[in-house]
Design a protein around this motif. Structure first.
Motif, PDB file in Angstrom:
ATOM      1  N   ASP A  69       0.848  -1.189   0.000  1.00 60.47           N
ATOM      2  CA  ASP A  69       0.000   0.000   0.000  1.00 60.47           C
ATOM      3  C   ASP A  69       0.886   1.243   0.000  1.00 60.47           C
ATOM      4  OD1 ASP A  69      -1.924   1.928   0.256  1.00 60.47           O
ATOM      5  OD2 ASP A  69      -2.807   1.147   2.102  1.00 60.47           O
ATOM      6  N   PRO A  70       0.943   1.987  -1.119  1.00 61.67           N
ATOM      7  CA  PRO A  70       1.794   3.183  -1.152  1.00 61.67           C
ATOM      8  C   PRO A  70       1.227   4.358  -0.359  1.00 61.67           C
ATOM      9  CG  PRO A  70       0.596   2.951  -3.218  1.00 61.67           C
ATOM     10  CD  PRO A  70       0.287   1.729  -2.403  1.00 61.67           C
ATOM     11  N   ARG A  71      -0.039   4.269   0.022  1.00 63.12           N
ATOM     12  CA  ARG A  71      -0.659   5.378   0.752  1.00 63.12           C
ATOM     13  C   ARG A  71       0.006   5.555   2.118  1.00 63.12           C
ATOM     14  NH1 ARG A  71      -6.973   4.920   1.760  1.00 63.12           N
ATOM     15  NH2 ARG A  71      -6.219   3.356   3.230  1.00 63.12           N
ATOM     16  N   GLY A  72       0.433   6.772   2.391  1.00 62.35           N
ATOM     17  CA  GLY A  72       1.064   7.074   3.660  1.00 62.35           C
ATOM     18  C   GLY A  72       2.546   6.761   3.719  1.00 62.35           C
ATOM     19  N   ARG A  73       3.090   6.187   2.651  1.00 60.33           N
ATOM     20  CA  ARG A  73       4.511   5.874   2.613  1.00 60.33           C
ATOM     21  C   ARG A  73       5.291   7.058   2.040  1.00 60.33           C
ATOM     22  NH1 ARG A  73       5.853   1.932   6.028  1.00 60.33           N
ATOM     23  NH2 ARG A  73       4.380   0.201   5.906  1.00 60.33           N
ATOM     24  N   SER A  74       6.523   7.226   2.493  1.00 55.48           N
ATOM     25  CA  SER A  74       7.370   8.298   1.980  1.00 55.48           C
ATOM     26  C   SER A  74       7.829   7.965   0.573  1.00 55.48           C
ATOM     27  CB  SER A  74       8.592   8.478   2.882  1.00 55.48           C
ATOM     28  OG  SER A  74       9.471   7.372   2.742  1.00 55.48           O
ATOM     29  N   ASN A  75       8.309   8.970  -0.145  1.00 58.81           N
ATOM     30  CA  ASN A  75       8.854   8.734  -1.477  1.00 58.81           C
ATOM     31  C   ASN A  75      10.001   7.727  -1.434  1.00 58.81           C
ATOM     32  OD1 ASN A  75       7.071  10.499  -2.719  1.00 58.81           O
ATOM     33  ND2 ASN A  75       8.479  12.228  -2.662  1.00 58.81           N
ATOM     34  N   ALA A  76      10.826   7.827  -0.394  1.00 62.04           N
ATOM     35  CA  ALA A  76      11.964   6.916  -0.282  1.00 62.04           C
ATOM     36  C   ALA A  76      11.495   5.472  -0.085  1.00 62.04           C
ATOM     37  CB  ALA A  76      12.867   7.336   0.875  1.00 62.04           C
ATOM     38  N   GLU A  77      10.447   5.279   0.706  1.00 65.42           N
ATOM     39  CA  GLU A  77       9.910   3.929   0.911  1.00 65.42           C
ATOM     40  C   GLU A  77       9.310   3.382  -0.373  1.00 65.42           C
ATOM     41  OE1 GLU A  77       8.612   3.751   5.596  1.00 65.42           O
ATOM     42  OE2 GLU A  77       7.342   4.909   4.219  1.00 65.42           O
ATOM     43  N   VAL A  78       8.554   4.217  -1.076  1.00 64.08           N
ATOM     44  CA  VAL A  78       7.965   3.783  -2.338  1.00 64.08           C
ATOM     45  C   VAL A  78       9.062   3.428  -3.339  1.00 64.08           C
ATOM     46  CG1 VAL A  78       6.567   4.511  -4.314  1.00 64.08           C
ATOM     47  CG2 VAL A  78       5.813   5.060  -1.990  1.00 64.08           C
TER      48      VAL A  78
END
Length: 464
Positions: free
Chosen positions: A150-159
């Motif tokens: 789930d990309p929602r709520g994740r930082s750009n670096a995490e994505v």
């Protein structure tokens, strides 16, 4: 939402009773081989039950083994996706790619990142993609993929770290002549950029045609971002035009607030409609003055916020309704553009009772089987997703064409190409439905038109 989730199973027995006798064993085998995959069962049944006219008229296609082969993916890939979050915690997700049918060309279909993603969801999407891609008239096969990330709520670096790990496995299975992924729910321009960057790094080649939905400055196509939403509205306009009507002055409800919904709203407004609603998983907004796209884009595309924020920012004309059904809002045209099985039979009865004239699917299979029957029996023009939302994959294919020629088209040219393709899809669905004795039945027309094209290629290429 509970009734929408359970209705396909409760309608399964009735659906099987409408199957051509020749295909009953085929569907029984699909159930046996794919236990627990309700969405996939639903997608297969919806196609098979509409094939009786073509099987009666064309003895050359009366081969259950051929249809069974169509329902079995050519390849199903499941893999582990390990990645590290910003706290230094290692996490593991599951990745999928189902390469369903390549009779017409390389597999083509999006990647979906959402917690609901599982093998059955990906197979339903891939099966739908076979017919959708065939309807475009282009030489592309059907496939789909994604992850329960789930990309929602994740930082750009995490994505970025997740996308790089995902592509490290996926890159062995894709290529411009093999399988060409694109975006879908949860996979937008940011994710496509990270995925393509990692593919380039691993392949040590610039193969722009391997992924579509890229940025226009590095191999993408103008109008790709807008294509699915625009195409849905253009298809809707064609259905209305066939009845001597248009979108000018119509009241329109749209579900969702992602890419498809935003650009469906934009095109509907361009054609003179007043779009009243948008929604997300928390509820929906109704704006009597019409959705303000500048506000909605700022919240959803820039801030990655929620539609309740739209109501707070828009002022007294907008009301946020937590939970509830966007379909309770009276309208002339409804465009379900959020997720599968969001519009159930009760909602369809409400829409029909409020005088809806047309419903077109911006999302993949957002209308349950019973809801489709309710709408058709009420005389509502209904555009199934494999036809109405084919604009996205159509422009993706145009992006592949531009990549192959190292070419770049203007927005106006790409949009003209899209409009022509959607007209042709509408014409093909309508003509096929009339030819097989089901005038204005776009479900039958879309299914048979796609089926005939794919079957012809499969027969010609032998048992493979």
């Amino acid at each position: 939402m509970t009734s929408a989730r359970t209705e396909p199973d409760s309608a399964a027995t009735e659906g099987q009773q409408r199957l051509p006798e020749l295909l009953t064993p085929v569907y029984t085998e699909v159930l046996r081989r794919n236990p627990g995959e309700a969405e996939f069962h639903q997608a297969v049944l919806e196609v098979l039950e509409s094939l009786a006219p073509v099987l009666t008229a064309r003895p050359d296609l009366q081969d259950p083994e051929l249809v069974e082969r169509l329902c079995e993916p050519e390849r199903q890939i499941i893999f582990r996706v390990p990645w590290e979050d910003d706290s230094g915690v290692f996490r593991t997700n599951r990745g999928f790619r189902v390469e369903f049918n390549s009779a017409l060309g390389p597999y083509k279909g999006g990647l979906r990142f959402h917690p609901s993603v599982n093998l059955g969801i990906v197979k339903f999407l891939g099966f739908e993609q076979i017919f959708k891609n065939a309807l475009t008239g282009m030489n592309i096969g059907g496939g789909k993929g994604g992850s329960d990330f789930d990309p929602r709520g994740r930082s750009n670096a995490e994505v970025m770290r997740f996308c790089q790990s995902f592509m490290t496995e996926l890159h062995r299975h894709i290529g411009e002549h093999t399988d060409v992924p694109a975006g879908d729910v949860g996979v937008g321009g940011r994710e496509i950029g990270y995925l393509f960057g990692q593919y380039r790094r691993l392949a040590n080649r610039w193969e722009a045609g391997t992924i579509t939905g890229k940025g226009q400055g590095w191999g993408g196509s103008a109008a790709r971002t807008e294509a699915t939403g625009y195409g849905c509205v253009l298809f809707t306009a064609e259905m209305l035009n066939a009845r001597g009507e248009d979108l000018q002055g119509r009241q329109v409800t749209v579900s969702g607030s992602g890419n498809v919904a935003i650009y469906a709203i934009e095109k509907a407004q361009e054609l003179g409609a007043n779009v009243l609603t948008c929604s997300d998983s928390e509820g929906y907004v109704v704006d009597e003055k019409g959705i303000d796209l500048d506000v909605l884009r700022q919240i959803k595309e820039v801030e990655r916020g929620r539609v309740r924020d739209y109501a707070e920012r828009r002022g007294p004309s907008a009301t946020f309704v937590p939970g509830g059904r966007v379909w309770d809002v009276p309208c002339d045209v409804a465009l379900p553009s959020a997720t599968q099985n969001e519009l159930d039979a009760d909602a369809a009865r409400t829409l029909a009772g409020n005088g809806v004239r047309a419903v077109a699917e911006g999302a993949n299979m957002p209308t349950t089987p019973e809801a489709v029957r309710v709408l058709q029996q009420a005389g509502v023009a209904f555009g199934p997703g494999k036809a109405a939302n084919a604009g996205g994959v159509a422009v993706s294919s145009l992006e592949m064409r531009q990549n192959a020629g190292r070419d770049t088209w203007t927005f106006a040219h790409a949009q003209d190409q899209l409009a022509g393709i959607m007209r042709d899809i509408h014409g093909s669905c309508r003509e096929t439905a009339e030819r097989y004795g089901a005038p204005e039945d776009y479900v039958t027309g879309a299914n048979i038109a796609g089926f005939e094209r794919v079957m012809a290629a499969m027969v010609a290429q032998g048992v493979i």
